[in-house]
Design an enzyme around this catalytic site. Structure first.
Site, PDB file in Angstrom:
ATOM      1  N   TYR A   1       3.134  23.451  -6.216  1.00 26.01           N
ATOM      2  CA  TYR A   1       2.114  23.785  -5.213  1.00 26.01           C
ATOM      3  C   TYR A   1       1.241  22.621  -4.786  1.00 26.01           C
ATOM      4  O   TYR A   1       0.537  22.695  -3.768  1.00 26.01           O
ATOM      5  CB  TYR A   1       1.233  24.929  -5.716  1.00 26.01           C
ATOM      6  CG  TYR A   1       0.378  24.614  -6.921  1.00 26.01           C
ATOM      7  CD1 TYR A   1      -0.797  23.869  -6.808  1.00 26.01           C
ATOM      8  CD2 TYR A   1       0.730  25.095  -8.183  1.00 26.01           C
ATOM      9  CE1 TYR A   1      -1.591  23.601  -7.908  1.00 26.01           C
ATOM     10  CE2 TYR A   1      -0.059  24.823  -9.283  1.00 26.01           C
ATOM     11  CZ  TYR A   1      -1.220  24.088  -9.147  1.00 26.01           C
ATOM     12  OH  TYR A   1      -2.012  23.812 -10.237  1.00 26.01           O
TER      13      TYR A   1
ATOM     14  N   TYR B   1     -11.714  23.797  -4.006  1.00 29.34           N
ATOM     15  CA  TYR B   1     -11.497  23.208  -5.331  1.00 29.34           C
ATOM     16  C   TYR B   1     -12.479  22.087  -5.617  1.00 29.34           C
ATOM     17  O   TYR B   1     -12.854  21.331  -4.714  1.00 29.34           O
ATOM     18  CB  TYR B   1     -10.065  22.667  -5.418  1.00 29.34           C
ATOM     19  CG  TYR B   1      -9.731  22.021  -6.735  1.00 29.34           C
ATOM     20  CD1 TYR B   1      -9.448  22.790  -7.855  1.00 29.34           C
ATOM     21  CD2 TYR B   1      -9.715  20.633  -6.861  1.00 29.34           C
ATOM     22  CE1 TYR B   1      -9.149  22.203  -9.080  1.00 29.34           C
ATOM     23  CE2 TYR B   1      -9.399  20.042  -8.074  1.00 29.34           C
ATOM     24  CZ  TYR B   1      -9.124  20.815  -9.174  1.00 29.34           C
ATOM     25  OH  TYR B   1      -8.837  20.220 -10.380  1.00 29.34           O
TER      26      TYR B   1
ATOM     27  N   GLU C   1       3.621  -5.045   6.176  1.00 32.64           N
ATOM     28  CA  GLU C   1       3.627  -3.646   6.588  1.00 32.64           C
ATOM     29  C   GLU C   1       2.394  -3.277   7.410  1.00 32.64           C
ATOM     30  O   GLU C   1       2.057  -2.099   7.552  1.00 32.64           O
ATOM     31  CB  GLU C   1       3.715  -2.733   5.355  1.00 32.64           C
ATOM     32  CG  GLU C   1       4.986  -2.869   4.564  1.00 32.64           C
ATOM     33  CD  GLU C   1       6.211  -2.319   5.293  1.00 32.64           C
ATOM     34  OE1 GLU C   1       6.122  -2.044   6.510  1.00 32.64           O
ATOM     35  OE2 GLU C   1       7.252  -2.166   4.633  1.00 32.64           O
TER      36      GLU C   1
ATOM     37  N   HIS D   1       6.510   1.512  -3.646  1.00 34.72           N
ATOM     38  CA  HIS D   1       7.954   1.645  -3.789  1.00 34.72           C
ATOM     39  C   HIS D   1       8.256   2.407  -5.079  1.00 34.72           C
ATOM     40  O   HIS D   1       9.167   2.057  -5.822  1.00 34.72           O
ATOM     41  CB  HIS D   1       8.622   0.265  -3.836  1.00 34.72           C
ATOM     42  CG  HIS D   1       8.546  -0.483  -2.551  1.00 34.72           C
ATOM     43  ND1 HIS D   1       9.119  -1.735  -2.404  1.00 34.72           N
ATOM     44  CD2 HIS D   1       7.975  -0.196  -1.355  1.00 34.72           C
ATOM     45  CE1 HIS D   1       8.889  -2.171  -1.163  1.00 34.72           C
ATOM     46  NE2 HIS D   1       8.191  -1.257  -0.518  1.00 34.72           N
TER      47      HIS D   1
ATOM     48  N   HIS E   1      13.097   3.463   0.907  1.00 35.18           N
ATOM     49  CA  HIS E   1      11.971   2.523   0.961  1.00 35.18           C
ATOM     50  C   HIS E   1      10.859   2.881  -0.020  1.00 35.18           C
ATOM     51  O   HIS E   1      10.577   2.138  -0.937  1.00 35.18           O
ATOM     52  CB  HIS E   1      11.432   2.482   2.395  1.00 35.18           C
ATOM     53  CG  HIS E   1      10.420   1.416   2.646  1.00 35.18           C
ATOM     54  ND1 HIS E   1      10.202   0.872   3.902  1.00 35.18           N
ATOM     55  CD2 HIS E   1       9.534   0.788   1.832  1.00 35.18           C
ATOM     56  CE1 HIS E   1       9.253  -0.049   3.828  1.00 35.18           C
ATOM     57  NE2 HIS E   1       8.826  -0.097   2.581  1.00 35.18           N
TER      58      HIS E   1
ATOM     59  N   HIS F   1       0.602   2.238   0.119  1.00 32.86           N
ATOM     60  CA  HIS F   1       2.064   2.236   0.278  1.00 32.86           C
ATOM     61  C   HIS F   1       2.679   1.696  -1.003  1.00 32.86           C
ATOM     62  O   HIS F   1       2.262   0.650  -1.507  1.00 32.86           O
ATOM     63  CB  HIS F   1       2.462   1.359   1.463  1.00 32.86           C
ATOM     64  CG  HIS F   1       3.916   1.020   1.513  1.00 32.86           C
ATOM     65  ND1 HIS F   1       4.914   1.972   1.460  1.00 32.86           N
ATOM     66  CD2 HIS F   1       4.563  -0.177   1.601  1.00 32.86           C
ATOM     67  CE1 HIS F   1       6.094   1.377   1.522  1.00 32.86           C
ATOM     68  NE2 HIS F   1       5.910   0.072   1.605  1.00 32.86           N
TER      69      HIS F   1
END
Length: 245
Positions: free
Chosen positions: A145, A241, A106, A126, A186, A124
């Protein structure tokens, strides 16, 4: 002191020393300390994705950038087997500059993120719930939110075969103005200023997907959703925050 070569009677150079040198293991390339430390953090993050159930086997990948060097998990190697000697790195063109293991398949997606954003880390996965949402809707409904922490409503990038430039292009469009998106049929991809931030965004995205699937599965009831104005308000609040240094 280096041993001088000796000429033999027939004028040839003595090859005994060459044979001894050739039999020694090759010296490993010197890895900068900052890259070595970043690799250790990257491996820890990759292992955490398995422990937390976001990845099965080697189905996800992680990368981190330092300067023009991008460290990436190698293709098809279980994360619990990775060692400091397995460090794998490429430049921003994808040319391998560190290690001998083949980088993740990837890589086009990771490099596309680094070339177009200020990302320093990409995760990344799955993840099950996020992948389930990716096959149901073109955008994750505003059920919570925390979508504001990813820049707004989380889009689903259209399907394309893994490891392709086409998938990377779909992903970039879905990421416009966002720090994370879903990949149809994916999984997920998120980025951040650190590995920790990129990973937290992945975990939050999976949680929101699980929340929506759970709420929408109750017969006869429809989840209430936030408005764009409500999400924008949260986005402003999130800017202040956390602890201030």
């Amino acid at each position: 002191m280096a041993e001088p070569r000796r000429n033999t009677a027939d004028g040839r150079q003595d090859t005994q020393r060459d044979a001894r040198t050739a039999s020694r293991p090759e010296a490993r390339p010197v890895v900068p300390q900052d890259a070595a430390r970043l690799w250790a953090d990257l491996v820890e993050t990759a292992r955490r994705s398995v422990t937390d159930g976001l990845v099965v086997g080697t189905s996800g990948n992680v990368s981190a950038r330092t300067g023009d060097l991008v460290l990436v998990t190698p293709s098809g190697v279980p994360y619990d087997r990775l060692t400091p000697a397995d460090i794998t790195g490429v430049d921003l063109t994808g040319r391998q500059v560190l290690g001998t293991l083949v980088p993740t398949s990837e890589l086009p997606m990771h490099l596309a993120v680094y070339r177009t954003t200020d990302a320093r880390a990409v995760v990344h996965t799955h993840a099950v719930h996020a992948t389930a949402v990716s096959v149901l809707v073109p955008e994750l409904p505003l059920v919570h939110y925390m979508a504001a922490a990813l820049g707004g409503p989380v889009r689903v990038a259209p399907y394309a075969a893994y490891g392709t430039d086409e998938l990377a292009e779909h992903m970039l469009r879905a990421l416009a103005g966002r720090s994370g998106c879903l990949l149809q049929n994916h999984g997920t991809i998120t980025y951040g200023a650190t590995l920790g931030q990129a990973y937290d965004r992945t975990a939050q995205l999976e949680w929101m997907c699980r929340l929506w699937l759970t709420a929408s599965s109750v017969p006869g009831l429809t989840p209430s959703l936030l408005t764009e104005a409500q999400l924008a308000e949260v986005g402003e609040r999130l800017k202040g925050y956390g602890q201030r240094r």
